[in-house]
Design an enzyme around this catalytic site. Sequence first.
Site, PDB file in Angstrom:
ATOM      1  N   ARG A 103       0.878  -1.189   0.000  1.00  0.00           N
ATOM      2  CA  ARG A 103       0.000   0.000   0.000  1.00  0.00           C
ATOM      3  C   ARG A 103       0.901   1.220   0.000  1.00  0.00           C
ATOM      4  NH1 ARG A 103      -5.353   1.627   3.400  1.00  0.00           N
ATOM      5  NH2 ARG A 103      -6.177   0.234   1.817  1.00  0.00           N
ATOM      6  N   HIS A 130      -7.254   0.828  -6.435  1.00  0.00           N
ATOM      7  CA  HIS A 130      -7.450  -0.019  -5.249  1.00  0.00           C
ATOM      8  C   HIS A 130      -8.188  -1.297  -5.701  1.00  0.00           C
ATOM      9  CE1 HIS A 130      -7.797  -1.292  -1.233  1.00  0.00           C
ATOM     10  NE2 HIS A 130      -8.629  -0.415  -0.734  1.00  0.00           N
ATOM     11  N   GLN A 133     -10.213  -3.712  -3.302  1.00  0.00           N
ATOM     12  CA  GLN A 133     -11.508  -3.194  -2.866  1.00  0.00           C
ATOM     13  C   GLN A 133     -12.575  -3.494  -3.915  1.00  0.00           C
ATOM     14  OE1 GLN A 133     -12.306  -1.426   0.132  1.00  0.00           O
ATOM     15  NE2 GLN A 133     -14.325  -1.946  -0.628  1.00  0.00           N
ATOM     16  N   ASP A 222     -17.146   7.542  -1.738  1.00  0.00           N
ATOM     17  CA  ASP A 222     -15.879   7.438  -1.013  1.00  0.00           C
ATOM     18  C   ASP A 222     -15.551   8.840  -0.489  1.00  0.00           C
ATOM     19  OD1 ASP A 222     -13.417   6.600  -0.021  1.00  0.00           O
ATOM     20  OD2 ASP A 222     -12.397   6.699  -1.963  1.00  0.00           O
ATOM     21  N   CYS A 262     -16.537   2.186   0.473  1.00  0.00           N
ATOM     22  CA  CYS A 262     -15.383   1.320   0.755  1.00  0.00           C
ATOM     23  C   CYS A 262     -14.912   1.476   2.195  1.00  0.00           C
ATOM     24  CB  CYS A 262     -14.259   1.620  -0.225  1.00  0.00           C
ATOM     25  SG  CYS A 262     -13.741   3.342  -0.198  1.00  0.00           S
ATOM     26  N   ARG A 290     -14.215  -8.157   2.325  1.00  0.00           N
ATOM     27  CA  ARG A 290     -12.785  -7.970   2.029  1.00  0.00           C
ATOM     28  C   ARG A 290     -11.986  -9.186   2.494  1.00  0.00           C
ATOM     29  NH1 ARG A 290     -10.424  -2.931   1.438  1.00  0.00           N
ATOM     30  NH2 ARG A 290      -8.593  -4.216   0.974  1.00  0.00           N
TER      31      ARG A 290
HETATM   32  N1  NVA Z   1      -9.833   7.004  -1.595  1.00  0.00           N
HETATM   33  C1  NVA Z   1      -9.483   6.565  -0.272  1.00  0.00           C
HETATM   34  C2  NVA Z   1      -9.736   5.095  -0.145  1.00  0.00           C
HETATM   35  C3  NVA Z   1      -9.447   4.521   1.211  1.00  0.00           C
HETATM   36  C4  NVA Z   1      -9.706   3.052   1.261  1.00  0.00           C
HETATM   37  C5  NVA Z   1      -8.019   6.904   0.001  1.00  0.00           C
HETATM   38  O1  NVA Z   1      -7.185   6.648  -0.879  1.00  0.00           O
HETATM   39  O2  NVA Z   1      -7.716   7.408   1.075  1.00  0.00           O
HETATM   40  N1   CP Z   2     -11.387   0.214   2.305  1.00  0.00           N
HETATM   41  C1   CP Z   2     -10.120   0.135   2.756  1.00  0.00           C
HETATM   42  O1   CP Z   2      -9.182  -0.193   2.030  1.00  0.00           O
HETATM   43  O2   CP Z   2     -10.000   0.416   4.070  1.00  0.00           O
HETATM   44  P1   CP Z   2      -8.631   0.648   4.862  1.00  0.00           P
HETATM   45  O3   CP Z   2      -8.029   1.914   4.359  1.00  0.00           O
HETATM   46  O4   CP Z   2      -9.056   0.711   6.285  1.00  0.00           O
HETATM   47  O5   CP Z   2      -7.726  -0.526   4.580  1.00  0.00           O
END
Ligand code: NVA
Ligand code: CP
Length: 307
Positions: A103, A130, A133, A222, A262, A290
Amino acid sequence: MKKDLLNVSGLNAADLISILDHAGRIKAWHKEGREYTPLKGKTLGMIFYKSSTRTRLSFEVGMYQLGGLAIFLSNRDIQLGRGETEEDTAKIMSRYLDGIMVRTFSQESVEAFARTAAIPVINGLTDLLHPCQILSDLFTIKEKKGGCEGVRIAYIGDGNNIANSWIDAALRVPIHLRLACPQGYDPDRGFLARGEKEAAAKVELFRDPSEAADGADVLYTDVWTSMGQEAEKDARAEAFRNFQINRRIVEQARKDAIVMHCLPAHRGEEITSEVIDGPRSVVLDQAENRLHVQKAVMDILMGGKEK
Ligand code: NVA
Ligand code: CP
C-alpha cells in the site's frame, strides 16, 4: 509463471470468475466453521506507506486463517523508507516470502515491485487504484443482486483511486457505471477515455449527482479527501458540497438499490449517518467481504489453490 494483482483489468475473465467463485466457497466454509489451510508454511509481507484498518486486517487475519503468516512492515520501520530501492527490497523479500502486498502512493512503485519480485505482488492501494476493494465490491454486488451483469452503479464523489478502479473493472465486467464528479475532480483521464470507449457495457460521467443516481441499483461513494491529500481538505469540502449520498439521492435510485462505501466514511460529508446506518446500506457486509475475497486472491496467487 507468477501472477500479480496490480489492477482489475489485468485479470482475464477466467481469473476474475475464479477469484469470485473461490471467495464464495471460502466464505461458506468459514461460516460453517470448516478449517481451510492451503497456505500452511507460507508467508506474506505487507508494506504499508499509508494507514489501514480493513486492508491490513483482511490480509493479516486471512493469511492466519489460511494457515500462513502475514508480516506487517511499516515504511517507518523498514529500510525502504530510508532509501533502499524498491528493486533491491523486492529481490530480498523474494528470498524470504511467498507474496508481497504493497500500500503506497505511486502505482509505478507497486509496478516496480511486481517487475522485480520473483513472487506475486498485490496492490493494496495506490493513489491511482485499489483493485482489492473493487474485486471485493463485485463479490458483494453479486451476493446482493445475484450478479454484476447490467447492474447500474452510481459512483458519486471524487474521481480518485476507487473511481478509477471502478472504471478499470468496467473494462472487464459488463456493469453500467455512472460517475458524478465535480469539475476539476474527474477520474484519471486515461482510464476515463478507455472506459468511455472500451467498457464491456457502459461508462458515463455526469456533473449532477442526482442524474447519476437516477435508476441506480447501487449507490457508491468514497471520501472527498483521500490519504495524502490532507492539505486540500478545505478546498475539497467546498467543491464536493453537493456530492453527498443523502436521503434525496437515495430517492432517485431504484427502490431496491443498495448503498456502498469502501470505508472509512466521513459522516456528514460524502454520506449522511442516516443513509450509512439505514436499511439500504450494506457497508458492514461489504467490509467483511474484504476478508473472504482477500483469502481467495492469496490462495490463487500464492499457490495454495490448484489452477
Ligand atoms: N480514496 C481513499 C480510499 C481509502 C480506502 C483513500 O485513498 O484514502
Ligand atoms: N477500504 C479500505 O481499504 O480500508 P482501509 O483503508 O481501512 O484498509
